[in-house]
Structures are given as C-alpha cells and as structure tokens.
Design a protein around this motif. Structure first.
Motif, PDB file in Angstrom:
ATOM      1  N   GLN A   1     -28.064  73.086  53.606  1.00  0.00           N
ATOM      2  CA  GLN A   1     -28.639  73.597  55.089  1.00  0.00           C
ATOM      3  C   GLN A   1     -29.566  74.433  54.826  1.00  0.00           C
ATOM      4  N   LYS A   2     -29.497  75.307  53.884  1.00  0.00           N
ATOM      5  CA  LYS A   2     -30.556  76.234  53.488  1.00  0.00           C
ATOM      6  C   LYS A   2     -31.980  75.510  53.289  1.00  0.00           C
ATOM      7  N   VAL A   3     -31.843  74.231  52.561  1.00  0.00           N
ATOM      8  CA  VAL A   3     -33.067  73.616  52.609  1.00  0.00           C
ATOM      9  C   VAL A   3     -33.469  72.831  53.706  1.00  0.00           C
ATOM     10  N   LEU A   4     -32.491  72.156  54.605  1.00  0.00           N
ATOM     11  CA  LEU A   4     -32.796  71.639  55.928  1.00  0.00           C
ATOM     12  C   LEU A   4     -33.659  72.701  56.822  1.00  0.00           C
ATOM     13  N   ILE A   5     -33.087  73.876  56.823  1.00  0.00           N
ATOM     14  CA  ILE A   5     -33.895  74.820  57.686  1.00  0.00           C
ATOM     15  C   ILE A   5     -35.307  74.831  57.460  1.00  0.00           C
ATOM     16  N   ALA A   6     -35.725  75.036  56.132  1.00  0.00           N
ATOM     17  CA  ALA A   6     -37.045  75.039  55.551  1.00  0.00           C
ATOM     18  C   ALA A   6     -37.955  73.619  56.040  1.00  0.00           C
ATOM     19  N   LEU A   7     -37.191  72.582  55.849  1.00  0.00           N
ATOM     20  CA  LEU A   7     -37.741  71.227  56.057  1.00  0.00           C
ATOM     21  C   LEU A   7     -38.034  71.226  57.526  1.00  0.00           C
ATOM     22  N   TYR A   8     -37.217  71.598  58.297  1.00  0.00           N
ATOM     23  CA  TYR A   8     -37.211  71.417  59.731  1.00  0.00           C
ATOM     24  C   TYR A   8     -38.288  72.517  60.299  1.00  0.00           C
ATOM     25  N   GLU A   9     -38.453  73.645  59.904  1.00  0.00           N
ATOM     26  CA  GLU A   9     -39.269  74.875  60.228  1.00  0.00           C
ATOM     27  C   GLU A   9     -40.571  74.231  60.020  1.00  0.00           C
ATOM     28  N   LYS A  10     -40.855  73.817  58.680  1.00  0.00           N
ATOM     29  CA  LYS A  10     -42.226  73.319  58.406  1.00  0.00           C
ATOM     30  C   LYS A  10     -42.572  71.914  58.586  1.00  0.00           C
ATOM     31  N   ASN A  11     -41.655  71.352  59.255  1.00  0.00           N
ATOM     32  CA  ASN A  11     -42.041  69.925  59.865  1.00  0.00           C
ATOM     33  C   ASN A  11     -42.614  68.818  58.918  1.00  0.00           C
ATOM     34  N   ILE A  12     -41.594  69.058  57.777  1.00  0.00           N
ATOM     35  CA  ILE A  12     -41.906  68.174  56.642  1.00  0.00           C
ATOM     36  C   ILE A  12     -41.064  66.916  56.805  1.00  0.00           C
ATOM     37  N   ALA A  13     -41.732  65.684  56.477  1.00  0.00           N
ATOM     38  CA  ALA A  13     -40.835  64.480  56.583  1.00  0.00           C
ATOM     39  C   ALA A  13     -40.400  64.183  55.263  1.00  0.00           C
ATOM     40  N   PHE A  14     -39.195  63.820  55.289  1.00  0.00           N
ATOM     41  CA  PHE A  14     -38.579  63.327  54.149  1.00  0.00           C
ATOM     42  C   PHE A  14     -37.375  62.046  54.474  1.00  0.00           C
ATOM     43  N   THR A  15     -36.933  61.515  53.615  1.00  0.00           N
ATOM     44  CA  THR A  15     -36.007  60.420  53.579  1.00  0.00           C
ATOM     45  C   THR A  15     -34.478  61.164  53.172  1.00  0.00           C
ATOM     46  N   PRO A  16     -33.560  61.164  54.314  1.00  0.00           N
ATOM     47  CA  PRO A  16     -32.378  61.860  53.847  1.00  0.00           C
ATOM     48  C   PRO A  16     -31.493  60.862  53.133  1.00  0.00           C
ATOM     49  N   MET A  17     -30.792  61.485  52.137  1.00  0.00           N
ATOM     50  CA  MET A  17     -29.724  60.652  51.524  1.00  0.00           C
ATOM     51  C   MET A  17     -28.566  61.316  51.370  1.00  0.00           C
ATOM     52  N   VAL A  18     -27.587  61.083  52.246  1.00  0.00           N
ATOM     53  CA  VAL A  18     -26.596  61.754  52.440  1.00  0.00           C
ATOM     54  C   VAL A  18     -25.101  61.628  51.466  1.00  0.00           C
ATOM     55  N   VAL A  19     -24.793  62.378  50.880  1.00  0.00           N
ATOM     56  CA  VAL A  19     -24.044  62.122  49.674  1.00  0.00           C
ATOM     57  C   VAL A  19     -22.498  62.527  50.003  1.00  0.00           C
ATOM     58  N   ASN A  20     -21.521  61.869  49.907  1.00  0.00           N
ATOM     59  CA  ASN A  20     -19.979  62.166  50.148  1.00  0.00           C
ATOM     60  C   ASN A  20     -19.589  62.661  48.710  1.00  0.00           C
ATOM     61  N   LEU A  21     -19.378  64.001  48.401  1.00  0.00           N
ATOM     62  CA  LEU A  21     -18.907  64.233  47.265  1.00  0.00           C
ATOM     63  C   LEU A  21     -17.329  63.975  47.102  1.00  0.00           C
ATOM     64  N   MET A  22     -16.932  63.823  48.070  1.00  0.00           N
ATOM     65  CA  MET A  22     -15.452  63.495  48.177  1.00  0.00           C
ATOM     66  C   MET A  22     -15.074  62.130  47.878  1.00  0.00           C
TER      67      MET A  22
END
Length: 213
Positions: free
Chosen positions: A13-34
């Motif tokens: 979430q720390k990184v997501l806030i920065a990405l969303y604040e700065k309006n930076i496009a990225f490809t989300p790769m959700v990882v289920n560590l469980m």
C-alpha cells in the motif's frame, strides 16, 4: 512496468499510494502468498518472496517499498507530489520518519496481528508485550510531532505519509490510537485522500474474507 503486490500488504500500500498520487500507469500483478503455486511462481521473480516488487519493462527487478517509491520519484520527477522532498534537510526528515513508521509502527503492528492468528500454544506473549510497549512510545513521539501539521514532513504528502498511513490502518484495530488526538486527526484526513481510499477499496474484499474488514 509491473508491480507484484498483494492489496492487503501495508508495504505494498505504501507503493500504491505513491503510484496513485503521482498518476503513474503500471500493470498490477497480484500475488497470493498464501497459495503455494502463486508463491512459487512469484519467487521466480523475487526469491525472497516478499511484496511489493517492481519489474521494469527492460527486466530490472526492484524490491523493497522505500526503494521503489524513491525510484518512482526519480523516474517521474514532473509528476507531483515529490515523495522525497527536494530540500536536503526535508529529504532526511522524510527518510527518517519513513524508517520510524516501518520499524516502530508497521513491524510492531505485524508482530501483534500475526501472533493473534497463531494457535494459542504457538503465541509469543513476551514479543507481543514488547511490541505494544514500543508502539506506545512511538505513538507519543508521533502525536507530539504531528501537532499543528497536516503531513508528517513539510506541506505536502511524502514517502513518510505513504509509510505511516497503512500502518495506522491496521494499528487502529490492534492498538487503538483514539487517545492520541493528533494521530487520530491525521489518520482521518489521510483515509479520505483519494489515493489511499483507492488502495483500501482494493484491499476490502480480502480483508473481509479474513475477518479484518
């Protein structure tokens, strides 16, 4: 540019806030560590197996949340806000409070939260007690620091806020900070910020399934 993460991870979430604040496009790769298969696949990207991890289009692999946020700041200098202030003294303060939030708030929160998920005979009562004491001291410092301030450092959101807010989101459940008025007021403001509201919305389905919603 791909971001490997899980929505409920405070460091992600720390990184997501920065990405969303700065309006930076990225490809989300959700990882289920469980999930063993998902974890094994992710460990081919980053063998340590912790999220988040940024993978550039040229194949560069960059783990560790603070390093990712600073990298994004350098790569997109014209996308406000600056996560690392340009003033050198303010930059030191931003990094200092980021380390504070990660080490004293977030890691202590995780100790309490994850210990509570263990079987009763596997719990670490002494470790949890130490974490609670550390959080108490950290709350006192942060509450005094936030007096009269809108952000942790300076007059705009920085990496320090990106680190503090996700930690406080979980801490409000395991170590409530209602009696610390400056922290409570600060968190309330940050929770309404579109970037973090978006991150929380993404995490909500998983949190509800875990009984943490």
């Amino acid at each position: 540019m791909k971001l490997y993460y899980n929505p409920i991870s405070s460091y992600a979430q720390k990184v997501l806030i920065a990405l969303y604040e700065k309006n930076i496009a990225f490809t989300p790769m959700v990882v289920n560590l469980m999930d063993p298969a998902s974890r094994a696949e992710y460990e081919k990207v980053y063998p340590i197996g912790k999220v988040p991890c940024l993978v550039e289009d040229d194949g560069r692999v960059l783990p560790e949340s603070s390093a990712i946020v600073e990298y994004l700041d350098n790569k997109f200098p014209d996308n406000p806000p600056r996560m690392i202030p340009q003033d050198s003294n303010a930059a030191i303060e931003a990094r200092r409070w980021t380390i504070f939030a990660d080490g004293y708030l977030n890691d202590s929160m995780q100790k309490i939260l994850f210990d509570g998920m263990r079987p009763a005979d596997k719990r670490d009562a002494m470790g949890v007690e130490a974490a609670r004491k550390l959080i108490g001291r950290a709350y006192g410092m942060l509450d005094r620091h936030l007096a009269g301030k809108s952000y942790v450092v300076g007059n705009s959101l920085s990496i320090a806020d990106c680190a503090a807010v996700p930690s406080l989101f979980y801490l409000r459940k395991v170590a409530p900070f209602d009696s610390h008025r400056n922290i409570a007021s600060y968190f309330g403001r940050m929770l309404e910020r579109p970037s973090y509201a978006r991150a929380v919305k993404e995490a909500e389905p998983i949190l509800k399934a875990m009984g943490l919603g």
